[in-house]
Design a protein around this motif. Structure first.
Motif, PDB file in Angstrom:
ATOM      1  N   TYR A 181      16.115  10.561  16.769  1.00  0.00           N
ATOM      2  CA  TYR A 181      15.735  11.216  16.108  1.00  0.00           C
ATOM      3  C   TYR A 181      16.820  11.994  15.472  1.00  0.00           C
ATOM      4  CZ  TYR A 181      11.302  10.386  19.164  1.00  0.00           C
ATOM      5  OH  TYR A 181      10.382   9.993  19.641  1.00  0.00           O
ATOM      6  N   ILE A 182      17.704  12.680  16.203  1.00  0.00           N
ATOM      7  CA  ILE A 182      18.432  13.311  15.385  1.00  0.00           C
ATOM      8  C   ILE A 182      19.823  12.464  14.689  1.00  0.00           C
ATOM      9  CG2 ILE A 182      20.943  14.669  16.249  1.00  0.00           C
ATOM     10  CD1 ILE A 182      19.893  15.722  19.117  1.00  0.00           C
ATOM     11  N   LYS A 183      19.714  11.598  15.412  1.00  0.00           N
ATOM     12  CA  LYS A 183      21.246  10.340  14.095  1.00  0.00           C
ATOM     13  C   LYS A 183      19.805  10.307  13.047  1.00  0.00           C
ATOM     14  CE  LYS A 183      20.642   6.245  14.480  1.00  0.00           C
ATOM     15  NZ  LYS A 183      20.491   4.668  14.459  1.00  0.00           N
ATOM     16  N   TRP A 184      18.663   9.956  12.825  1.00  0.00           N
ATOM     17  CA  TRP A 184      18.166   9.910  11.666  1.00  0.00           C
ATOM     18  C   TRP A 184      17.582  11.076  11.064  1.00  0.00           C
ATOM     19  CZ3 TRP A 184      18.588   5.976   9.218  1.00  0.00           C
ATOM     20  CH2 TRP A 184      18.706   4.781  10.131  1.00  0.00           C
ATOM     21  N   LEU A 189      20.357  15.420   6.417  1.00  0.00           N
ATOM     22  CA  LEU A 189      20.736  16.353   5.681  1.00  0.00           C
ATOM     23  C   LEU A 189      22.411  15.631   4.544  1.00  0.00           C
ATOM     24  CD1 LEU A 189      19.602  18.236   8.391  1.00  0.00           C
ATOM     25  CD2 LEU A 189      18.790  18.786   6.748  1.00  0.00           C
ATOM     26  N   VAL A 190      22.720  14.900   5.799  1.00  0.00           N
ATOM     27  CA  VAL A 190      23.976  14.203   4.747  1.00  0.00           C
ATOM     28  C   VAL A 190      23.973  13.698   3.381  1.00  0.00           C
ATOM     29  CG1 VAL A 190      26.126  12.730   4.811  1.00  0.00           C
ATOM     30  CG2 VAL A 190      25.259  14.014   7.025  1.00  0.00           C
ATOM     31  N   ILE A 191      23.181  12.914   2.879  1.00  0.00           N
ATOM     32  CA  ILE A 191      22.405  12.217   1.825  1.00  0.00           C
ATOM     33  C   ILE A 191      22.299  14.094   1.155  1.00  0.00           C
ATOM     34  CG2 ILE A 191      21.070  10.979   0.796  1.00  0.00           C
ATOM     35  CD1 ILE A 191      20.725   9.506   2.987  1.00  0.00           C
ATOM     36  N   ILE A 192      21.612  14.438   1.952  1.00  0.00           N
ATOM     37  CA  ILE A 192      21.511  15.438   0.192  1.00  0.00           C
ATOM     38  C   ILE A 192      22.711  16.340   0.333  1.00  0.00           C
ATOM     39  CG2 ILE A 192      20.048  17.957   1.179  1.00  0.00           C
ATOM     40  CD1 ILE A 192      17.865  16.384   2.371  1.00  0.00           C
ATOM     41  N   ALA A 198      27.309  16.296  -5.468  1.00  0.00           N
ATOM     42  CA  ALA A 198      27.666  15.196  -6.708  1.00  0.00           C
ATOM     43  C   ALA A 198      27.227  16.263  -7.489  1.00  0.00           C
ATOM     44  CB  ALA A 198      26.876  13.690  -6.297  1.00  0.00           C
ATOM     45  N   ILE A 199      25.895  16.294  -7.668  1.00  0.00           N
ATOM     46  CA  ILE A 199      25.467  17.210  -8.950  1.00  0.00           C
ATOM     47  C   ILE A 199      25.924  18.652  -9.122  1.00  0.00           C
ATOM     48  CG2 ILE A 199      23.165  18.231  -9.191  1.00  0.00           C
ATOM     49  CD1 ILE A 199      21.206  16.702  -7.656  1.00  0.00           C
TER      50      ILE A 199
END
Length: 209
Positions: A181-184, A189-192, A198-199
């Protein structure tokens, strides 16, 4: 590796430091089975939680530095040769994994040194492309410490929480279950975070243009 199992079965500040150092090189030591059980014992009063996190982070810093130095001085051909060797395969390495970590570093720059410490499959390899890119060592160490510290705090919190709900004989299985669960959650969060930076960079360039 029996000696790693022996260290995992005898967690103290020294073994936490050694195991987390190995985890940050290329030795396949699962950090969740080091820091979370140590924090579990800290919750029982056998260790100090802050010292568990400190020694885990210092160990991660040393292991990451070993990978950084290898990338900095050995170069890509030797790193690839090792990854494809018998010893590399024993460490669950191959050239594709190293290239994947390089691509992640190239795409996200220095912030990858922080975020990469939180991503399974990237975490223990992200220091190699930092060395290959000749990243400033002190910046590398700062970002590595932040990323490793955050990860170790998450694992320590998990171990502390599990002490309140499960007996020790169920600890291993529960760590693996909650770890998924923590991994996903961390990946999302990393993607966000990456999208945010990037934005922000895109807007800044647009304004400058």
């Amino acid at each position: 590796m029996n000696w790693i199992s022996s260290l995992l079965g005898n967690l103290n500040y020294t073994t936490v430091f050694i195991l987390m150092m190995l985890e940050s090189t290329v030795i396949p030591v699962p950090s969740e089975l080091v820091v979370s059980p140590a924090a579990y014992h800290a919750a029982a009063g056998n260790l100090d939680m802050m010292l568990v996190i400190l020694f885990a982070t210092l160990g991660a810093d040393l292991g990451a530095t070993i990978n950084y130095v290898a990338g900095y001085y050995l170069g890509r051909p030797i790193i690839y040769r090792f990854a494809n060797s018998k010893w590399g395969k024993m460490c669950l390495l191959n050239q594709e994994k190293v290239e994947h970590s390089e691509k992640y570093f190239d795409n996200h720059g220095m912030v990858a040194t922080i975020t990469g410490r939180l991503i399974p499959g990237i975490r223990h390899l992200i220091s190699i492309p930092a060395g290959l890119a000749k990243m400033n060592y002190w910046k590398f160490l700062l970002y590595t410490t932040i990323g490793a510290g955050v990860w170790n705090c998450i694992l320590a919190a998990l171990g502390w929480y599990l002490h309140t709900i499960v007996p020790e004989e169920q600890l291993h299985d529960k760590i693996l279950e909650y770890g998924e669960y923590i991994k996903w959650i961390i990946i999302v969060l990393v993607i966000i975070a990456i999208a945010y930076f990037a934005i922000r960079r895109f807007i800044k360039k647009k304004r400058q243009g």
